[in-house]
Design an enzyme around this catalytic site. Sequence first.
Site, short mmCIF file in Angstrom:
data_model
loop_
_atom_site.label_atom_id
_atom_site.label_comp_id
_atom_site.label_asym_id
_atom_site.label_seq_id
_atom_site.Cartn_x
_atom_site.Cartn_y
_atom_site.Cartn_z
N GLY A 308 4.29 -2.71 -4.81
CA GLY A 308 4.24 -1.96 -3.56
C GLY A 308 3.79 -2.81 -2.41
O GLY A 308 4.04 -4.02 -2.38
N SER A 309 3.10 -2.20 -1.47
CA SER A 309 2.76 -2.87 -0.22
C SER A 309 1.66 -3.91 -0.40
O SER A 309 0.81 -3.80 -1.28
CB SER A 309 2.30 -1.84 0.82
OG SER A 309 1.00 -1.39 0.53
N SER A 310 1.68 -4.93 0.47
CA SER A 310 0.69 -6.00 0.37
C SER A 310 -0.70 -5.49 0.71
O SER A 310 -1.70 -5.98 0.16
CB SER A 310 1.08 -7.15 1.30
OG SER A 310 1.23 -6.71 2.63
N VAL A 312 -2.09 -2.56 0.04
CA VAL A 312 -2.67 -1.92 -1.15
C VAL A 312 -2.94 -2.97 -2.23
O VAL A 312 -3.96 -2.91 -2.93
CB VAL A 312 -1.73 -0.83 -1.68
CG1 VAL A 312 -2.27 -0.25 -2.97
CG2 VAL A 312 -1.57 0.27 -0.63
N ALA A 313 -2.06 -3.94 -2.36
CA ALA A 313 -2.27 -5.00 -3.35
C ALA A 313 -3.58 -5.74 -3.09
O ALA A 313 -4.35 -6.02 -4.02
CB ALA A 313 -1.09 -5.98 -3.32
N GLU A 327 3.39 -7.37 -7.66
CA GLU A 327 4.71 -7.65 -7.09
C GLU A 327 4.75 -6.85 -5.79
O GLU A 327 5.14 -5.69 -5.76
CB GLU A 327 5.82 -7.23 -8.06
CG GLU A 327 7.17 -7.85 -7.73
CD GLU A 327 8.04 -6.97 -6.86
OE1 GLU A 327 8.01 -7.17 -5.61
OE2 GLU A 327 8.73 -6.10 -7.41
N CYS A 362 12.37 -4.51 -2.18
CA CYS A 362 11.44 -5.60 -1.90
C CYS A 362 12.17 -6.92 -1.82
O CYS A 362 11.64 -7.90 -1.29
CB CYS A 362 10.34 -5.65 -2.97
SG CYS A 362 10.96 -5.74 -4.65
#
Length: 580
Positions: A308-310, A312-313, A327, A362
């Site tokens: 998902g989004s950077s 949240v990562a 990822e 993505c």
Amino acid sequence: LFDPPTMEKSMMLSRTCLAPALRPRSTAATTAVGLRFGGRPMAARARRTLSSAALPSWATLDPSSLGSDPEPHAVSNLVDGAWSSSTKSSLVIPNPMDGDAPPVCTIPDTNDRDELRPFVESLRRVPKSGMHNPLKNVERYLQFGEITRKAGEALADPTIADFFARSIQRCVPKSYAQATGEVKVTATFLQNFGGDNVRFLARSFGAPGDHYGQFSHGHRWPYGAVAIVAPFNFPLEIPVLQLMGALFMGNKPVLKPAEKCSLVMEQFLHLLHDCGMGKGDVDFLNCRGPMAERLILDGDVRLTQFTGSSAVAERLSEKTRGKVKIEDAGFDWKILGPDVGDVDYVAWQCDQDAYACSGQKCSAQSILFAHSNWMGVGLFNKLKENASRRSLEDLSIGPVLTMTTDRILAHTQRLRQLPGAKLLFGGSELANHNIPKVYGAVEPTAVYVPLKEVLKEEHFEACTTEIFGPFQVVTTFDDDEICHVLEACERMSHHLTAAVVSNDVEFQSTVLAHTVNGTTYVGRRARTTGAPQNHWFGPAGDARGAGIGTPEAIKMVWSCHREIIVDSEVPPDWTQPKAT
């Protein structure tokens, strides 16, 4: 995972819609109706109502009714082998095609610690040695080989493949070809790991020791309790490939799907149970971001795989103290080299990479660096012509589920104001639609920005901001500017996919030697959106990077190395040495 305002609003809306009718199937009874976009009927469309005999025996929904039934399908949670939807509240999932139709479904809104407790307790009971490993419960390797074989065989059945393709379309509108492609990749992955191939993933290796009786064994060991946080854009392929990898290696996973498309994986779990998987092997949690984070922390999850989004990562990396495989975002580039050829093919592939699935991949082409030689063959005109053929009618363009129309158009306008920039095509809202305002509805869009402006410090962030929708930046370069193209690639922050469209070996080598993207296609047919089951897909340049699909990816993400040294024989002539 952590709900932005638009997601919060979209989850609670009761204004939802019916996706366009899909390709007919001989086993289905058909009922002609007119779908409405902007108040006008679409007479060419027809919605089918499947008879119960046409649905798989394990299915708990009819894709034809999603978004049209006043009593929407209610997705359930699964914990400790029992399905349940007994939460205090539910989230209403709006249909992304029409703001006036019934909801697609509802999902449990697991939102307090009492409701979360069974999931926490389930994960805490999982031993660190996993549900199976090379020395424990080894028969489970064979069991999952057989479950996987059966599931792959099921997804290859045209009726079941169509069931999943239409379920995907109802909650994540994409063309039927894109939806069936997702199902096909998933089926082939499952077929690849049927039989003995699950236990081959846990193949050990050995090395002789330094004296008689000593031998060293290297094993792939599970983590135990793990979590998978899956994205919305590939609601079957990505969660299935990661889920099965976790199970193959001996872990007990909890799957937290994206709210918008939870129903797809709910149905796949029903299929796995029908194929022989125990209901206690996977927990399935529907909730919003804060509760997912709470579960990961309270449940002592030893590894979280996040797609998902950077933003949240990065948060998960911090909260879990690095126990993540990621990822995340990909601002993916394509470089067209100086050797021009196969122009129509290259233009078609550029269109597919940028705008298939409405750009919600993505791996979507975010920026195109075209050598000036391509201008002489009218490449930009061909890109515009291909984009103009995309239509809401066949879902070759559709709703953007994580960005509003206003946000996308504002970014477009921001780039158009840069010196020398211009709109190549698009830049407007889709016509004649009734897509809810919490989603985006924009034409395929391309903005040209001169390379020298892209590289300026004050412009680079804007030019390399990922827009998860049908949008790309386009620029050109000459022979003496390839160093500037490589500079741009070096300065980008995420390195997922890339394409070097050239058969010039020297040009290929120059670009490949100075870039890092984890999945890079090269050659005339190079693309950015390549994530089949037959090769590694994942980012590079980040120690947390997660791959998907291949044996190497599964072993890297879902197991760790354990060395066991056997040292058995004490020499008969041993005498006690002096202490050291």
